[in-house]
Design an enzyme around this catalytic site. Structure first.
Site, PDB file in Angstrom:
ATOM      1  CD  GLU A 180      23.399  -7.066  -3.350  1.00 16.20           C
ATOM      2  OE1 GLU A 180      24.367  -7.646  -2.837  1.00 16.20           O
ATOM      3  OE2 GLU A 180      23.318  -5.821  -3.417  1.00 16.20           O
ATOM      4  CB  CYS A 190      -9.334 -27.473  33.046  1.00 21.27           C
ATOM      5  SG  CYS A 190      -8.399 -26.064  33.697  1.00 21.27           S
ATOM      6  CE  LYS A 219      14.472  -3.388  -1.339  1.00 17.14           C
ATOM      7  NZ  LYS A 219      13.824  -3.439   0.000  1.00 17.14           N
ATOM      8  NE  ARG A 252      17.410   4.120   4.572  1.00 11.60           N
ATOM      9  CZ  ARG A 252      16.608   3.549   3.668  1.00 11.60           C
ATOM     10  NH1 ARG A 252      17.111   3.132   2.524  1.00 11.60           N
ATOM     11  NH2 ARG A 252      15.329   3.370   3.929  1.00 11.60           N
ATOM     12  CB  CYS A 302      -4.887 -22.392  32.992  1.00  8.38           C
ATOM     13  SG  CYS A 302      -5.645 -23.806  33.833  1.00  8.38           S
ATOM     14  CD  GLU A 362      -2.769  -1.302   2.405  1.00  9.75           C
ATOM     15  OE1 GLU A 362      -2.108  -1.512   3.440  1.00  9.75           O
ATOM     16  OE2 GLU A 362      -4.002  -1.257   2.380  1.00  9.75           O
ATOM     17  CE1 TYR A 363       7.101   4.243   1.012  1.00  2.00           C
ATOM     18  CE2 TYR A 363       5.861   5.256   2.792  1.00  2.00           C
ATOM     19  CZ  TYR A 363       6.947   5.257   1.931  1.00  2.00           C
ATOM     20  OH  TYR A 363       7.859   6.278   1.990  1.00  2.00           O
ATOM     21  CB  CYS A 407      -8.816 -22.681  31.947  1.00  5.44           C
ATOM     22  SG  CYS A 407      -7.934 -23.774  30.799  1.00  5.44           S
TER      23      CYS A 407
END
Length: 725
Positions: free
Chosen positions: A121, A420, A123, A144, A436, A45-46, A417
């Site tokens: 190579e 049990c 990514k 970076r 539990c 989406e970006y 739980c």
């Protein structure tokens, strides 16, 4: 593309300018969230938003400014770390999303200069970092950041075993100045183990390995970073003096020679078809590398041609990233339910409208704990972003709030739980998870512990799968399970197994699987055929149970399901104490003295052995013949303080057998070569670890030399080392 005065023909309409401003603000926000480890949209989406912005700026160059997202790399740096200005700007890469777009890039490049070779190579989907070496010594490291200024993470980077503080200058002197670029990442298996540990400690797990790497590097205390199994691969250089490079592949060769970690999966290729074949191969084998990838990077190999082709303000013209289809999709979250784990932790999971992602259909995904559900803001009925990569458990990243219609509802954690009926609670006041407390008698916990005992990281009992574990701990018939707890496992008989009828449970949800036609729950007689006779799986189960008795001590420790004690901690404990009795009797101070054993592990060990029925499991297993001490305990440990790396295929040992043989003698197995490595054992197709051993001057052994190491110790093995001169 650069800013320029608009002409009358170029002046953008108000509506276009408004959309440009809107996209710019949205992309800046998403970029900031991405680098803070809290993304709210998928990479795909970006990329779509960025391409729309690029299209607007191509049609209206007057809108291009220095602050446009198309002209920037990364995001603003955090204020938690001191800023460092890179010696040479770190650029981003332009992307190709199809064969047609890649071919268009090739044509543009080859129209400007004849290209002899391309370097291809993988990514890596990690965190880009910048290292600076002066006269072979690492002097600083940074993220970076925005491409010009990054965050000072020098101390944290130094905790990564792959990264040398001092370059290896045994074969070639290091340059006066060398700025190295690379990618820090969490290998897939390491990421899963880290997330399991964080969840077990009541901490928020990471959304994906990329965020895990970023979060680990941004720890204020380097000691925490040091506990995270980070790795790194380098993929280029920035500023440098005292050395010249002719080709990108020449760069990699020298970096490897100086001891820096370089991928062994890059290839120098001469034709477009070879490049296309490389791209296609990793499209089909995307999950073959031990780290996540999201595409392939193609670079012009000749450095002089790189200079001729030049760069835009944000990306080199001589390289491009071919991006693979995303492994994030959206679907509807139909419900949130919970299951109970082997240590009692009750974990929410999402039930979704089935959707295909990463090559398989997904219906369930983890949500870790109630706090994580609240943090992500997920409501039942939401459209959610789902991520799945390879064998990693699918995970819900967050909701798409714009698609809400008001029918969504909040999730409420149950008070009892689901297995049990015991009231749930926090084991400790500071815990995030609810558990539990009925650990011995909860059928869900018994089942999950038994299944874990059979896993490859514990006793590796292939015949004891999830259906068998369910049958042994919660059968429909007989009314009393054949296993009161896991202590009875090695006392089972064929007669115990034959009458069992059991439901078939889904291991992801612990809910009964149903017949597709009738809709009724599936019931099986797992151990007996229609005549009431033992199936072949019964014979195999008992054979593997006998083999499990001979497994090394560290695997037995893992099989006991002591909280926080995974394979690495178990190996350290077994190597140090040599017997289960010594571990059970050790004081907190003695346990704390073991390398890799922290306060949480110490507390868990002491608490586990303080429970009567836990000690009874150990007694029953010992009485049944399970190995409770290291081989040769009490005698000399030939490989004490010796670190060994095993690479390639050995004819007489599987990888696990080689690892166990080393651990039995007090040695330690690691996955990477460093100056601390004692020996590197090489089999067929050893890969880059052999090259790194040669460069680092680490003794290399073939399989015969490995046997000498195991039988006679390091001194005798040194005489059998391979001549690598």
């Amino acid at each position: 593309m650069s800013a320029q005065e608009p002409t009358a023909e170029d002046r953008a309409p108000a509506q276009v300018r408004e959309r440009h401003a809107e996209l710019s603000a949205e992309l800046d926000d998403h970029s900031y969230r991405y680098y803070m480890g809290k993304p709210v949209i998928s990479d795909a989406e970006y990329d779509t938003l960025m391409r729309e912005l690029e299209g607007i700026e191509e049609r209206h160059p007057s809108l291009v400014t220095r602050d446009s997202p198309t002209q920037k790399v990364g995001a603003p740096i955090s204020v938690d770390f001191a800023p460092i200005e890179h010696l040479e700007r770190m650029q981003s890469l332009d992307n190709a999303f199809s064969a047609e777009e890649f071919e268009a890039w090739v044509q543009r490049v080859e129209s400007e200069a004849p290209i002899d070779a391309y370097l291809c190579e993988l990514k890596i989907d990690g965190l880009a970092v910048d290292l600076v070496y002066e006269n072979g010594r690492l002097v600083r490291a940074a993220t970076r950041g925005d491409g010009r200024v990054g965050e000072d993470i020098t101390l944290n980077l130094r905790t990564i075993e792959d990264i040398p503080v001092d370059l290896d200058q045994s074969a070639r002197a290091a340059p006066e100045l060398l700025e190295v670029r690379g990618e820090v990442f969490l290998p897939g298996e390491a990421f899963e183990e880290l997330n399991a540990r964080l969840a077990d400690e009541g901490k928020t797990p990471f959304a994906n390995p990329r965020n895990g790497a970023a979060g680990s590097l941004r720890q204020k205390d380097p000691r925490i970073t040091a506990t995270r199994p980070l790795s790194m691969l380098v993929h280029g250089v920035g500023a440098h003096t005292g050395v010249e490079f002719t080709h990108q592949s020449h760069v990699y060769g020298l970096l490897r020679e100086w001891g820096l970690p370089v991928s062994d999966r890059y290839r120098v290729l001469t034709t477009r078809q070879e490049v296309a074949d490389y791209i296609d191969y990793y499209t089909e084998h995307r999950h073959e590398p031990p780290y996540e990838i999201d595409g392939v990077v193609i670079k012009v190999d000749d450095v002089s041609l790189q200079r001729r082709l030049g760069s835009t303000s944000r990306a080199p013209r001589w390289a491009i990233a071919y991006k693979y289809p995303p492994e994030e999709v959206t679907t509807r979250l139909a419900d949130i339910r919970v299951n109970v784990g082997r240590t009692g932790r009750v974990t929410p999971y999402g039930v979704m409208e089935p959707v295909r992602v990463a090559g398989s259909e997904v219906e369930f995904a983890t949500l870790h704990n109630a706090q994580e559900v609240a943090r992500k803001g997920v409501l039942i009925g939401d459209t959610v972003v789902l991520r799945k990569a390879g064998d990693v458990i699918p995970e819900i990243l967050g909701p798409v709030t714009e698609r809400r219609d008001g029918s969504e509802r909040e999730f409420a954690m149950p008070e009892t739980c689901p297995e049990c009926g015991t009231r749930l609670g926090r084991q400790k006041e500071a815990d995030v998870d609810v558990r539990c407390p009925n650990s011995r008698d909860c059928p869900g916990q018994r089942r999950e512990r038994l299944f874990y005992i059979a896993s490859r990281k514990a006793l590796d009992i292939e015949a004891l799968g999830y259906v068998a574990a369910t049958a042994l701990t919660q059968p429909l018939e007989p009314a009393t399970p054949p296993l009161r707890d896991e202590g009875d496992l090695f006392d089972l008989t064929v007669e115990d197994l034959l009458p069992i009828r059991s439901l078939v449970l889904d291991p992801d949800t612990t809910e009964p699987k149903r017949d597709p036609e009738s809709g009724e729950p599936k019931v099986v007689t797992f151990f007996a055929n229609q005549k009431g006779e033992p199936k072949k799986t019964v014979e195999k189960l008992f054979e593997e149970l006998e083999q499990a008795k001979e497994k090394p001590l560290w695997r037995v420790l893992v099989a006991l399901s002591i909280r926080h004690v995974g394979p690495r901690a178990a190996e350290d404990l077994a190597r140090h104490f040599r017997s289960i009795e010594a571990i059970a009797e050790a004081s907190e101070e003695e346990l704390s003295a073991v390398e890799g054993v922290g306060p949480a592990i110490v507390a868990s060990i002491r608490e586990w052995f303080d429970v009567d029925w836990h000690r009874e499991i150990v007694r029953k297993w010992r009485a049944a013949g399970v190995r409770m001490e290291e081989e040769g305990a009490g005698g000399p440990r030939l490989l004490d303080n010796t670190t060994v790396v095993v690479t390639g295929s050995l004819s007489g040992f599987s990888r696990d057998e080689a690892k166990e043989a080393i651990a039995d003698r007090g040695g330690r197995v690691t996955g990477s070569v460093s100056k601390k490595t004692g020996f590197v054992v090489v089999g067929d197709s050893p890969g880059s670890k052999y090259d790194k051993a040669v460069q680092a001057g680490v003794p290399v052994l073939d399989e015969d030399g490995f046997r000498v190491l195991l039988e006679k110790g390091p001194d005798a093995a040194m005489e059998r080392r391979i001549n690598t001169d």
